[in-house]
Scaffold this active site. Structure first.
Site, PDB file in Angstrom:
ATOM      1  N   LYS A 167      41.905  39.759  38.211  1.00  0.00           N
ATOM      2  CA  LYS A 167      40.918  40.687  37.645  1.00  0.00           C
ATOM      3  C   LYS A 167      39.538  40.101  37.916  1.00  0.00           C
ATOM      4  CE  LYS A 167      40.879  43.096  33.606  1.00  0.00           C
ATOM      5  NZ  LYS A 167      40.781  44.507  33.961  1.00  0.00           N
TER       6      LYS A 167
HETATM    7  N1  PMP Z   1      44.429  48.382  36.938  1.00  0.00           N
HETATM    8  C1  PMP Z   1      43.142  47.992  36.859  1.00  0.00           C
HETATM    9  C2  PMP Z   1      42.309  48.022  38.094  1.00  0.00           C
HETATM   10  C3  PMP Z   1      42.597  47.572  35.645  1.00  0.00           C
HETATM   11  O1  PMP Z   1      41.324  47.189  35.561  1.00  0.00           O
HETATM   12  C4  PMP Z   1      43.414  47.592  34.490  1.00  0.00           C
HETATM   13  C5  PMP Z   1      42.835  47.170  33.158  1.00  0.00           C
HETATM   14  N2  PMP Z   1      42.955  45.788  32.970  1.00  0.00           N
HETATM   15  C6  PMP Z   1      44.743  47.993  34.609  1.00  0.00           C
HETATM   16  C7  PMP Z   1      45.230  48.389  35.856  1.00  0.00           C
HETATM   17  C8  PMP Z   1      45.678  47.965  33.432  1.00  0.00           C
HETATM   18  O2  PMP Z   1      45.941  46.628  33.079  1.00  0.00           O
HETATM   19  P1  PMP Z   1      46.307  46.200  31.598  1.00  0.00           P
HETATM   20  O3  PMP Z   1      47.388  47.104  31.167  1.00  0.00           O
HETATM   21  O4  PMP Z   1      46.745  44.793  31.744  1.00  0.00           O
HETATM   22  O5  PMP Z   1      45.076  46.351  30.784  1.00  0.00           O
END
Ligand code: PMP
Length: 333
Positions: A167
Site C-alpha cells: 500500500k
Molecule cells: N484495493 C485498494 C487499492 C485499496 O486501497 C484498498 C483499501 N486498503 C483495498 C483494495 C481493500 O483493502 P482492505 O480490505 O485491506 O482495506
C-alpha cells in the site's frame, strides 16, 4: 481541517508521530519531506468499532500493521518501531482522542534530507511514522443506496510481482485519477482493469460479483489482497456460498446478479449500476445484504466464524477513556 464530504474532522486532535503525541497543528513535518515530493510513503487504513457501552475493538489490527511493515520493507524503509509498539500506539491514538468508531491511518514516510531519488548515499532522510484517527462513518457518503461504477480505461498493473501487496502512497495517483474521471462523468467510483482487460479492483476496494449464487472475485496479482476481501470470503464460506478467485471479465460484471465492493473504509458496499447497465434488480442484492450484515456483526466480535481457525486475534480491545484522563506512560521503542 475537513474530512470527507466537506464535514469537519472534529476528533482529529492529537497525532502520534515517531513516538510522541502532539496536537495536529504542532507537528514538526518539513515541507521538504521526500514523501511530499515523490510519494515515498506507505500507509494503512484500519477501523475500530464500538460493541455496546463498554466494549470497543480494533478489527484485524495485527494484520493491518503486519501489512504496513511489509509495505515499508518493499520500499526499503526501516522503522524504529516494532509490530507490538505500533499496535500499542494505535490504541493510544484512539484513547487520547476518545474515539470508538474510528478510522485509523498509519503512514510511514521518507522525511527531509536528500532531495533526489537516491536517499541512501547523501544526507540521511529520517523515516517517520505517523498515526492519525478520526470518525469516518461512510466512505462513499451515499446513505444506503447502491453505488454506480464506471469501468473506464484505467489499469491497475503492477510492473513487478509482489508489488500488489504494497500500500504505497505513490500508487494512488492512478486510483485518484480514475476516481476523478468517474466522478466527473457522474459515477461514484471506477473499476480498474488488469493487463488483460479483466476486472482488477476499484480505486480503493476489492470487487465481488455474484452469478447464480456463486461469488467470484479477481485474483490478487493485479489487486491489493484486501483484509476485508479475506474476511468476506470467510463469511461467504461460513454461509455455504461457493467462492471462486479467478479472472472476472467486464461482461461478467455487466451481467451479474449482484456486485459489491469491499474495503476497510467502505466495508461491504453494494454496486447497483455498472456503466449504463443496471445490476440485477437495481437494488441491493440479497447475498450482498446478508454478507454486509454479517460483516457488521463480525467486526464487533458478535459472530464467531466456525470454518476459520485463525480468527482469534482479529479483535483487539481498545482502552478508550476520556481525553483528560489519558496518560499512557508507554515507551514505544
Ligand atoms: N484495493 C485498494 C487499492 C485499496 O486501497 C484498498 C483499501 N486498503 C483495498 C483494495 C481493500 O483493502 P482492505 O480490505 O485491506 O482495506
Amino acid at each position: 481541517m475537513e474530512g470527507l464530504h466537506g464535514k469537519p474532522v472534529r476528533h482529529l486532535m492529537k497525532i502520534w508521530l515517531d513516538g510522541t503525541l502532539s496536537d495536529i497543528g504542532a507537528l514538526p513535518i518539513s515541507s521538504m519531506a521526500h514523501a511530499l515530493h515523490y510519494g515515498t510513503g506507505v500507509f494503512e487504513g484500519i477501523r475500530s468499532y464500538s460493541a455496546g457501552p463498554t466494549e470497543c475493538f480494533v478489527f484485524r489490527l495485527k494484520d493491518h500493521v503486519t501489512r504496513l511493515l511489509r509495505s515499508a520493507d518493499t520500499l526499503g524503509l526501516t522503522l524504529s518501531f516494532s509490530l507490538n509498539a505500533l499496535q500499542m500506539a494505535v490504541l493510544d491514538v484512539l484513547a487520547v482522542n476518545a474515539l470508538k468508531d474510528a478510522y485509523i491511518r498509519p503512514l510511514v514516510f521518507v522525511g527531509e534530507g536528500a532531495m533526489g531519488l537516491d536517499i541512501h548515499s547523501g544526507p540521511i532522510n529520517r523515516i517517520h511514522t505517523l498515526i492519525a484517527a478520526w470518525e469516518w462513518r461512510s466512505y462513499f457518503g451515499i446513505d444506503g443506496r447502491g453505488l454506480s461504477v464506471k469501468v473506464g480505461e484505467w489499469k491497475r498493473c503492477f510492473p513487478k510481482s509482489g508489488l500488489n501487496e504494497t500500500k504505497a502512497s505513490g500508487f494512488y495517483i492512478d486510483s485518484f485519477l480514475a476516481h476523478l474521471d468517474a466522478k466527473r462523468t457522474g459515477f461514484d467510483d471506477a473499476i480498474m482493469l488488469d493487463d488483460n482487460g479483466s476486472v482488477a479492483e476499484a480505486t480503493a476496494a476489492n470487487v465481488f460479483v455474484v452469478h447464480d449464487g456463486r461469488l467470484l472475485t479477481p485474483r490478487t496479482e493485479s489487486a491489493l489482497p484486501g483484509i476485508t476481501r479475506d474476511t468476506v470470503i470467510a463469511i461467504a464460506r461460513e454461509l455455504g456460498v461457493v467462492v471462486e478467485e479467478g479472472e472476472v471479465c467486464v461482461e461478467q460484471m455487466l451481467e451479474a446478479d449482484e456486485v459489491f465492493l469491499t474495503g476497510t473504509a467502505c466495508e461491504v458496499a453494494a454496486v447497483t449500476k455498472v456503466n449504463e447497465a443496471i445490476v440485477g434488480t437495481g437494488h441491493v442484492g440479497s447475498l450482498t445484504e446478508t454478507i454486509a450484515k454479517s460483516y457488521q456483526r463480525i467486526v464487533r466480535n458478535r459472530l464467531p466464524l466456525r470454518v476459520r481457525q485463525d480468527t482469534n486475534q482479529w479483535w483487539t480491545p481498545t482502552r478508550v477513556m476520556a481525553r483528560r484522563e489519558f496518560d499512557s506512560g508507554i515507551k514505544y521503542t
